[in-house]
Design a protein around this motif. Structure first.
Motif: not given
Length: 288
Positions: A60-74
């Protein structure tokens, strides 16, 4: 031989025969090594793996951590990065900030408190001026990247190509296919290609590197390339990554070296996503 010695020998033989008849072999160093998998070839299907990459359930939601990109989360949750951007009001630079909370479902399907947290995290990250856009990942893997390492594919690179739409696809590696695509739940969402440690991995089509790191569970050292607004491809389990995020690559450029990070054998796990959904790479790659 004394009677005591003879009696002991007979008793030992009887115990040994009883053990053989019970169906259990004596435990030896060799049998322990076999159980650890150090000297026995698995009888399971060569495509089987305990760490097969697969999209995770959507939280539902995700908290971004250093090293993430929008592409990798998706990619992690099997979503179209363009939709995730729209749901979160992110422009086409697709930059996100560490500490930001992203909506992973369309508006109206999660609580308003999550929306408030997203807005607050974004404002705090912007006003502080200390957070850096995570599209420039500082993954440990990227420390291996340098200009000399980013080489064009040698003459031994696969040469056959297949035209699909405005994209020309080519094989990302040589070697036999040991795992094929499955649309079933929990199935293989790409293909697996066997090889040796250090074998070259090539970009299957031209595009921009949008992820280069090891933050996605089950993929090991991973490269994701965005080819256009519709297609992305991923190259997993590399021993070395030879490109950085935002690098532009041509079809056949060497982007990594084969390994077994996050896997139980040396292989390339190759995926193609169309509009965020896994598709069978064999429908796009040329016939061998």
């Amino acid at each position: 031989m004394s009677r005591v010695g003879l009696a002991g020998l007979v008793l030992a033989m009887l115990l040994w025969l009883q053990g053989c008849g019970s169906g259990f072999a004596p435990v030896t160093d060799q049998s322990l090594g076999a159980r650890s998998g150090s000297s026995v070839t698995s009888l399971a299907s060569p495509s089987a793996t305990t760490n097969r990459p697969t999209p995770l359930p959507n939280p539902g939601t995700y908290r971004v951590v250093r090293g993430d990109t929008l592409y990798s989360i998706s990619w992690r949750y099997g979503l179209d990065y363009r939709q995730v951007a729209i749901w979160n009001g992110i422009d086409q630079r697709y930059q996100i900030l560490a500490g930001q909370t992203l909506r992973l479902t369309p508006p109206g399907t999660i609580s308003t408190s999550s929306v408030a947290m997203t807005s607050q995290a974004t404002q705090q990250s912007t006003s502080s001026g200390t957070s850096q856009p995570t599209s420039q990942s500082n993954s440990q893997t990227n420390t291996q990247t340098n200009t000399q390492a980013r080489t064009t594919a040698p003459a031994t690179a696969p040469q056959s190509v297949a035209q699909v739409g405005n994209l020309t696809w080519r094989w990302p590696a040589q070697g036999p296919i040991i795992g094929r695509f499955s649309a079933q739940a929990g199935g293989n969402k790409g293909i697996d290609i066997a090889g040796k440690e250090g074998d070259p991995i090539y970009a299957a089509a031209p595009g921009r590197v949008v992820y280069a790191g090891s933050g996605l569970l089950g993929y090991g050292n991973l490269v994701i390339i965005n080819h256009n607004q519709q297609f992305l491809s991923a190259y997993a389990h590399n021993s070395r990554i030879l490109v950085s995020e935002n690098d532009m690559v041509k079809s056949g450029d060497k982007i990594a070296e084969m390994g077994q990070t996050g896997a139980d054998r040396v292989q390339l796990h190759f995926e193609i996503r169309r509009d965020g959904k896994p598709v069978d790479p064999m429908l796009y790659l040329p016939k061998r």
